[in-house]
Design a protein around this motif. Structure first.
Motif, mmCIF file in Angstrom:
data_model
loop_
_atom_site.group_PDB
_atom_site.id
_atom_site.type_symbol
_atom_site.label_atom_id
_atom_site.label_comp_id
_atom_site.label_asym_id
_atom_site.label_seq_id
_atom_site.Cartn_x
_atom_site.Cartn_y
_atom_site.Cartn_z
ATOM 1 N N UNK A 138 2.115 10.290 -4.069
ATOM 2 C CA UNK A 138 0.976 9.734 -5.020
ATOM 3 C C UNK A 138 2.122 8.499 -5.199
ATOM 4 N N UNK A 139 3.518 8.336 -4.973
ATOM 5 C CA UNK A 139 4.353 7.193 -4.790
ATOM 6 C C UNK A 139 3.606 5.631 -4.498
ATOM 7 N N UNK A 140 4.102 6.708 -2.885
ATOM 8 C CA UNK A 140 3.036 5.646 -1.986
ATOM 9 C C UNK A 140 1.788 4.949 -2.314
ATOM 10 N N UNK A 141 0.897 5.810 -2.710
ATOM 11 C CA UNK A 141 -0.354 5.273 -3.612
ATOM 12 C C UNK A 141 -0.302 4.420 -4.414
ATOM 13 N N UNK A 142 0.534 4.894 -5.948
ATOM 14 C CA UNK A 142 1.070 3.698 -6.598
ATOM 15 C C UNK A 142 1.265 2.413 -6.023
ATOM 16 N N UNK A 143 2.158 2.756 -4.955
ATOM 17 C CA UNK A 143 2.798 1.346 -4.512
ATOM 18 C C UNK A 143 1.937 0.416 -3.681
ATOM 19 N N UNK A 144 1.090 0.896 -2.857
ATOM 20 C CA UNK A 144 -0.030 0.145 -3.291
ATOM 21 C C UNK A 144 -1.333 -0.586 -3.942
ATOM 22 N N UNK A 159 8.915 -3.766 -1.175
ATOM 23 C CA UNK A 159 8.561 -2.450 -0.771
ATOM 24 C C UNK A 159 8.395 -2.109 1.308
ATOM 25 N N UNK A 160 7.896 -0.958 1.286
ATOM 26 C CA UNK A 160 7.938 -1.402 2.967
ATOM 27 C C UNK A 160 6.523 -1.534 3.758
ATOM 28 N N UNK A 208 -2.007 -2.859 0.988
ATOM 29 C CA UNK A 208 -2.300 -4.051 0.049
ATOM 30 C C UNK A 208 -3.168 -4.845 0.983
ATOM 31 N N UNK A 209 -3.101 -5.621 2.245
ATOM 32 C CA UNK A 209 -3.267 -6.740 2.810
ATOM 33 C C UNK A 209 -4.382 -6.470 3.051
ATOM 34 N N UNK A 210 -4.952 -5.559 3.745
ATOM 35 C CA UNK A 210 -6.779 -4.517 4.277
ATOM 36 C C UNK A 210 -6.929 -5.050 3.020
ATOM 37 N N UNK A 211 -7.207 -4.635 1.981
ATOM 38 C CA UNK A 211 -7.810 -4.510 0.149
ATOM 39 C C UNK A 211 -7.525 -6.048 -0.092
ATOM 40 N N UNK A 212 -7.176 -6.871 -0.140
ATOM 41 C CA UNK A 212 -6.671 -8.261 -0.310
ATOM 42 C C UNK A 212 -7.856 -8.787 1.092
#
Length: 253
Positions: free
Chosen positions: A5-11, A44-45, A52-56
């Protein structure tokens, strides 16, 4: 589960942060960055960064480059034209639908947005000016329905870096924008949906045509001009006469 969940939030946090940096122009159009550099910038890692870049990239805000680099999508007049061609049609329709449902409180809020825009324009503070400006346009369409509002918010986001370019390079943007915004509010206050749409069309067309004139006066916005002509043809003669082509000051028909 907590780690996932933390990683998803980070994304999502990384996506929104990078998106804002691109749209406000801090990550400049056409610039190239390494994933390592962006990961360090966001703290972030690279795992959430890559997602996030994929989403952008899906949004068209960046493109992939060799050697794990990304490039911010360049400043593009065809992109500007497409954004505003869609926005002007949808927002004019949404305003026309929303105006009859507006309450006195809605109009008071619009007037409050005008006052805040005036204040920050006088300070030449675009970052703070953009907040009431965005709220102003959202209030104009708030009664048109959730899908209208969501789509227009996204188009406004994608147009932000072009608006920033306009405001930075147009010394009189505050006075001109204030006059156009007040004309919209006056039409809304009169409960005139068509006049509200007509003044909005003038306002939005001014921005797109002014940016084109600044960047490349030889560029011919055929798509936008065709849509503008079609919109004006649907108005009665009085409202149509109020719509001008801001780059020339001539009436659009």
């Amino acid at each position: 589960m907590t780690s996932d969940r933390r990683e998803g939030d980070n994304v999502e946090v990384v996506h929104q942060r990078l998106r804002r940096l691109i749209l406000c122009g801090e990550l400049r159009a056409g610039e190239t960055f390494s994933q390592v550099e962006l990961a360090a910038r966001c703290g972030v890692s690279r795992t959430p960064l890559r997602e996030a870049l994929r989403m952008l990239q899906t949004e068209g805000l960046i493109t992939g480059e060799p050697n794990r680099k990304v490039r911010v999508a360049p400043f593009s007049l065809p992109d500007l034209e497409q954004i505003y061609s869609m926005r002007i049609v949808l927002e004019a329709a949404a305003v026309r639908t929303s105006v009859p449902a507006m309450t006195p409180e809605d109009i008071a809020d619009l007037q409050g947005d005008l006052a805040r825009m005036d204040h920050f324009a006088a300070e030449a503070d675009f970052g703070r000016w953009e907040v009431p400006h965005r709220a102003f346009h959202q209030r104009l369409v708030r009664h048109a329905g959730d899908r209208f509002c969501a789509t227009l918010a996204e188009l406004s986001d994608h147009g932000e870096r072009y608006r920033r370019y306009y405001t930075v390079n147009e010394p009189k943007f505050g006075a001109r924008g204030a006059k156009e915004h007040r004309a919209i509010v006056e039409a809304v206050r009169q409960r005139d949906p068509d006049a509200s749409a007509a003044t909005l069309v003038t306002h939005l067309s001014h921005t797109v045509l002014a940016v084109i004139a600044m960047v490349d006066p030889s560029y011919e916005p055929v798509l936008f001009n065709g849509i503008l002509t079609d919109l004006v043809s649907r108005l009665d003669d009085h409202d149509a006469a109020a719509v001008t082509l801001p780059s020339t000051g001539k009436q659009s028909r």
